[in-house]
Design an enzyme around this catalytic site. Structure first.
Site, PDB file in Angstrom:
ATOM      1  N   GLY A  46      -7.999  -3.323  -9.692  1.00 40.85           N
ATOM      2  CA  GLY A  46      -6.772  -3.293 -10.477  1.00 40.85           C
ATOM      3  C   GLY A  46      -5.650  -3.995  -9.740  1.00 40.85           C
ATOM      4  CD  GLN A  51      -0.679  -3.449  -6.464  1.00 37.63           C
ATOM      5  OE1 GLN A  51      -1.234  -3.437  -7.550  1.00 37.63           O
ATOM      6  NE2 GLN A  51      -1.323  -3.158  -5.347  1.00 37.63           N
ATOM      7  CB  CYS A  91      -3.254   0.944  -2.710  1.00 37.66           C
ATOM      8  SG  CYS A  91      -1.907   0.010  -3.452  1.00 37.66           S
ATOM      9  CG  LEU A  92      -5.938  -4.573  -3.873  1.00 34.73           C
ATOM     10  CD1 LEU A  92      -5.953  -5.606  -4.993  1.00 34.73           C
ATOM     11  CD2 LEU A  92      -7.112  -4.785  -2.934  1.00 34.73           C
ATOM     12  CG  HIS A 133      -3.506   3.325  -8.115  1.00 38.46           C
ATOM     13  ND1 HIS A 133      -3.752   3.894  -6.889  1.00 38.46           N
ATOM     14  CD2 HIS A 133      -3.058   2.057  -7.837  1.00 38.46           C
ATOM     15  CE1 HIS A 133      -3.470   3.028  -5.932  1.00 38.46           C
ATOM     16  NE2 HIS A 133      -3.052   1.905  -6.486  1.00 38.46           N
ATOM     17  CD  GLU A 134      -3.447  -0.849 -10.377  1.00 39.47           C
ATOM     18  OE1 GLU A 134      -2.380  -1.345  -9.961  1.00 39.47           O
ATOM     19  OE2 GLU A 134      -4.446  -0.701  -9.652  1.00 39.47           O
ATOM     20  CG  HIS A 137       1.254  -0.131  -7.989  1.00 36.51           C
ATOM     21  ND1 HIS A 137       1.778  -0.068  -6.720  1.00 36.51           N
ATOM     22  CD2 HIS A 137      -0.092  -0.117  -7.833  1.00 36.51           C
ATOM     23  CE1 HIS A 137       0.786  -0.017  -5.831  1.00 36.51           C
ATOM     24  NE2 HIS A 137      -0.357  -0.031  -6.480  1.00 36.51           N
TER      25      HIS A 137
HETATM   26  O1  K1U Z   1      -3.924  -2.034  -5.288  1.00 34.28           O
HETATM   27  C1  K1U Z   1      -4.306  -1.607  -6.371  1.00 34.28           C
HETATM   28  O2  K1U Z   1      -3.540  -1.042  -7.107  1.00 34.28           O
HETATM   29  C2  K1U Z   1      -5.750  -1.800  -6.741  1.00 34.28           C
HETATM   30  C3  K1U Z   1      -6.652  -0.636  -6.339  1.00 34.28           C
HETATM   31  C4  K1U Z   1      -6.996   0.161  -7.589  1.00 34.28           C
HETATM   32  C5  K1U Z   1      -7.581   1.523  -7.349  1.00 34.28           C
HETATM   33  C6  K1U Z   1      -8.814   1.688  -6.801  1.00 34.28           C
HETATM   34  C7  K1U Z   1      -9.354   2.953  -6.623  1.00 34.28           C
HETATM   35  C8  K1U Z   1      -8.647   4.050  -7.011  1.00 34.28           C
HETATM   36  C9  K1U Z   1      -7.397   3.883  -7.543  1.00 34.28           C
HETATM   37  C10 K1U Z   1      -6.857   2.617  -7.729  1.00 34.28           C
HETATM   38  C11 K1U Z   1      -7.900  -1.226  -5.705  1.00 34.28           C
HETATM   39  O3  K1U Z   1      -8.579  -1.997  -6.278  1.00 34.28           O
HETATM   40  S1  K1U Z   1      -8.294  -0.729  -4.099  1.00 34.28           S
HETATM   41  C12 K1U Z   1      -9.824  -1.578  -3.752  1.00 34.28           C
HETATM   42  C13 K1U Z   1     -11.018  -0.968  -4.405  1.00 34.28           C
HETATM   43  O4  K1U Z   1     -10.964   0.173  -4.804  1.00 34.28           O
HETATM   44  C14 K1U Z   1     -12.253  -1.737  -4.586  1.00 34.28           C
HETATM   45  C15 K1U Z   1     -12.446  -2.946  -3.998  1.00 34.28           C
HETATM   46  C16 K1U Z   1     -13.626  -3.651  -4.205  1.00 34.28           C
HETATM   47  C17 K1U Z   1     -14.605  -3.133  -4.990  1.00 34.28           C
HETATM   48  C18 K1U Z   1     -14.440  -1.897  -5.569  1.00 34.28           C
HETATM   49  C19 K1U Z   1     -13.267  -1.194  -5.364  1.00 34.28           C
HETATM   50 ZN    ZN Z   2      -2.233   0.120  -5.671  1.00 34.72          ZN
END
Ligand code: K1U
Ligand code: ZN
Length: 167
Positions: A46, A51, A91-92, A133-134, A137
């Site tokens: 996401g 972000q 979270c990225l 979560h998004e 943000h």
């Molecule tokens: O930064 C963000 O908002 C994105 C975040 C979304 C999220 C993931 C898990 C739970 C809540 C919200 C991410 O994508 S973190 C990275 C991640 O979860 C992932 C990366 C690669 C493959 C699968 C998952």
């Molecule tokens: Zn995030």
């Protein structure tokens, strides 16, 4: 398409609330493409416009392994929610930090897609967690802000140390 720079916690720009998008025009569609490319490259499931330092109500999500089920949410609103679930989030904008957060188990979201069409979607599991979560943000809230002050302090110190080491 372009890969955009993702703001890193505790950047104060992550705390800025996003404005509604009045018109889904070519510029918004280009932003959707750039955000999707940025999310896939990260990699993540996401990304919220906040972000990438764009303070407009736009989210992209794709929880598929094949990266072929992009969901675009413009001006999203949660119109119903049920249940409670605690799950691990990442979270990225807070790289390498994962912790448990309590959210609604199921949500119904109303939004516009990249064509400006209104749709509603019922979500559960990872998709429901990701939508909430998004949407946080877009309100200027980062998931670590649900954690204790002690944990937040430790995370801030860890990320600042990591930043110093990369300079
Ligand atoms: O930064 C963000 O908002 C994105 C975040 C979304 C999220 C993931 C898990 C739970 C809540 C919200 C991410 O994508 S973190 C990275 C991640 O979860 C992932 C990366 C690669 C493959 C699968 C998952
Ligand atoms: Zn995030």
């Amino acid at each position: 398409m372009a890969i955009l720079k993702i703001l890193q916690y505790p950047d104060v720009r992550l705390n800025k609330p996003a404005r509604k998008i009045e018109q889904v025009d070519k510029a918004v569609q280009k932003l959707v493409q750039d955000m999707a490319q940025t999310m896939y490259a990260a990699p993540g499931v996401g990304l919220a416009a906040t972000q990438v330092d764009v303070h407009q109500q736009l989210i992209v999500i794709d929880i598929s392994e094949e990266h072929d089920q992009l969901n675009v949410f413009i001006n999203p609103e949660i119109i119903a929610s049920t249940g409670v679930e605690i799950s691990e989030e990442g979270c990225l904008s807070v790289p390498g930090i994962y912790d448990k957060v309590q959210r609604a188990e199921k949500v119904t979201v109303r939004a516009q897609n990249e064509k400006g069409e209104i749709f509603t979607l019922e979500a559960e599991g990872l998709l429901a967690v990701c939508i909430q979560h998004e949407m946080d943000h877009l309100k200027g809230k980062v998931f670590v802000e649900y954690l204790s002050q002690l944990k937040q302090g430790r995370i801030r110190a860890k990320l600042k140390k990591r930043l110093r080491e990369t300079l």
